[in-house]
Design an enzyme around this catalytic site. Structure first.
Site, PDB file in Angstrom:
ATOM      1  N   HIS A 107       0.805  -1.230   0.000  1.00 44.89           N
ATOM      2  CA  HIS A 107       0.000   0.000   0.000  1.00 44.89           C
ATOM      3  C   HIS A 107       0.835   1.275   0.000  1.00 44.89           C
ATOM      4  CE1 HIS A 107      -1.900  -3.296   2.316  1.00 44.89           C
ATOM      5  NE2 HIS A 107      -2.822  -3.116   1.405  1.00 44.89           N
ATOM      6  N   GLY A 112      -7.319  12.329   7.403  1.00 45.01           N
ATOM      7  CA  GLY A 112      -8.009  11.245   6.714  1.00 45.01           C
ATOM      8  C   GLY A 112      -7.925  11.391   5.199  1.00 45.01           C
ATOM      9  N   THR A 161     -11.250  15.527  11.496  1.00 48.46           N
ATOM     10  CA  THR A 161     -12.460  16.248  11.865  1.00 48.46           C
ATOM     11  C   THR A 161     -13.338  15.311  12.684  1.00 48.46           C
ATOM     12  OG1 THR A 161     -13.556  15.596   9.824  1.00 48.46           O
ATOM     13  CG2 THR A 161     -12.459  17.736   9.829  1.00 48.46           C
ATOM     14  N   GLU A 211     -15.423  10.398  15.684  1.00 43.74           N
ATOM     15  CA  GLU A 211     -14.684  10.243  14.429  1.00 43.74           C
ATOM     16  C   GLU A 211     -14.573   8.747  14.187  1.00 43.74           C
ATOM     17  OE1 GLU A 211     -12.092   8.380  16.051  1.00 43.74           O
ATOM     18  OE2 GLU A 211     -10.493   9.488  15.064  1.00 43.74           O
ATOM     19  N   MET A 212     -13.672   8.311  13.302  1.00 42.80           N
ATOM     20  CA  MET A 212     -13.742   6.898  12.918  1.00 42.80           C
ATOM     21  C   MET A 212     -12.383   6.186  12.847  1.00 42.80           C
ATOM     22  SD  MET A 212     -16.781   7.244  10.074  1.00 42.80           S
ATOM     23  CE  MET A 212     -17.339   5.558  10.280  1.00 42.80           C
ATOM     24  N   GLU A 213     -11.343   6.758  13.464  1.00 40.59           N
ATOM     25  CA  GLU A 213     -10.008   6.192  13.254  1.00 40.59           C
ATOM     26  C   GLU A 213      -9.134   5.987  14.491  1.00 40.59           C
ATOM     27  OE1 GLU A 213     -11.096   8.932  11.478  1.00 40.59           O
ATOM     28  OE2 GLU A 213     -11.587   7.910   9.610  1.00 40.59           O
ATOM     29  N   ASP A 246     -18.812  19.470  12.627  1.00 44.51           N
ATOM     30  CA  ASP A 246     -20.268  19.535  12.668  1.00 44.51           C
ATOM     31  C   ASP A 246     -20.709  19.189  14.086  1.00 44.51           C
ATOM     32  OD1 ASP A 246     -19.217  16.911  11.351  1.00 44.51           O
ATOM     33  OD2 ASP A 246     -21.056  16.301  12.352  1.00 44.51           O
TER      34      ASP A 246
HETATM   35  N1  HPA Z   1     -19.465  10.884  12.482  1.00 46.17           N
HETATM   36  C1  HPA Z   1     -18.343  10.208  12.279  1.00 46.17           C
HETATM   37  N2  HPA Z   1     -17.214  10.791  11.918  1.00 46.17           N
HETATM   38  C2  HPA Z   1     -17.217  12.121  11.745  1.00 46.17           C
HETATM   39  C3  HPA Z   1     -18.366  12.876  11.928  1.00 46.17           C
HETATM   40  C4  HPA Z   1     -19.543  12.213  12.331  1.00 46.17           C
HETATM   41  O1  HPA Z   1     -20.595  12.844  12.524  1.00 46.17           O
HETATM   42  N3  HPA Z   1     -18.046  14.170  11.670  1.00 46.17           N
HETATM   43  C5  HPA Z   1     -16.753  14.190  11.312  1.00 46.17           C
HETATM   44  N4  HPA Z   1     -16.236  12.956  11.368  1.00 46.17           N
END
Ligand code: HPA
Length: 236
Positions: free
Chosen positions: A5, A21, A91, A180-182, A205
């Site tokens: 990768h 990201g 974010t 977030e997701m990481e 947000d």
């Molecule tokens: N959810 C997941 N990940 C994010 C969000 C969210 O609302 N906003 C920015 N990253």
């Protein structure tokens, strides 16, 4: 040597890597903040660069979205490229009513429903921790730059779009301030490989007020977080 990768050669990448990201945000950071940026990865357009900041070598590379993606890229950076420190700069959505869009949050820990740590190494904990040393450098950098930083618990989620009927309250049930997701996968990888990781996020947000920022603002308006991360990187 390269990996499936990453087509960088050993030695191309600095010991500290900032990871947004979005690979285009990595390009933006490298071109805006680094002196003499050189692209070290082109595989799957997951742009990675090395350059200098105030004379010291620093790298920046995209992680992609979600734990499987950052799991792959961060593991390879730590294990095969001699990277010691990864600072995720991302974010997040705010669960806490005390947070507003553009606030900067440093992860004091992260909670997740993800099975990443279990699947990767048999770790059953639902909380993963950042490096205290790296967090200290980040807090110090923010203080020197006069930028306010909030310490918070991150919800590292596997899901962006939940079913409408699914009622969740990660703020009250698990004490999570932002989502977030990481970071859960990043912190776990750092721990199993004896390396350092931290996560800084800018609130993009609010899930409380439903205020949002545009995609363009997301790419260009996160200068505070980038400055903090770069200052911390050259002192790490
Ligand atoms: N959810 C997941 N990940 C994010 C969000 C969210 O609302 N906003 C920015 N990253």
């Amino acid at each position: 040597m390269s990996t499936p990768h990453n087509n960088a050669q050993v030695g191309d990448i600095a010991k500290t890597v900032l990871m947004p990201g979005d690979p285009l945000r990595a390009k933006f950071i490298a071109e805006t903040f680094l002196e003499n940026p050189v692209q070290f990865n082109t595989v799957r357009n997951m742009c990675g660069y090395a350059g200098t900041y105030k004379g010291k070598k620093v790298s920046v590379m995209g992680s992609g979205m979600g734990m499987p993606s950052i799991g792959i890229y961060s593991y390879e950076l730590y294990k095969f490229y001699g990277v010691e420190n990864i600072i995720r700069i991302g974010t997040a959505g705010a669960y806490s009513p005390k947070l507003d869009v553009f606030d900067t949050v440093l992860a004091k820990d992260c909670w997740s429903e993800s099975t990443y740590a279990l699947a990767q190494g048999g770790n059953t904990s639902d909380v993963q921790l950042p490096s205290p040393q790296l967090n200290e450098k980040i807090e110090q950098a923010a203080k020197e730059l006069g930028i306010e930083l909030t310490l918070g618990r991150i919800h590292s989620s596997d899901v962006f779009y939940h079913e409408d009927a699914y009622n969740f309250d990660f703020y009250n049930d698990h004490g999570c301030d932002v989502v977030e997701m990481e970071s859960f996968a990043l912190f776990h990888n750092a721990k199993v490989l004896g390396k350092h990781a931290a996560c800084l996020v800018t609130v993009s947000d609010s899930l409380v007020t439903h205020k949002e920022t545009t995609a363009e603002e997301r790419q260009t308006s996160f200068t505070n977080m980038m400055k903090i991360a770069l200052e911390a990187a050259i002192n790490a």
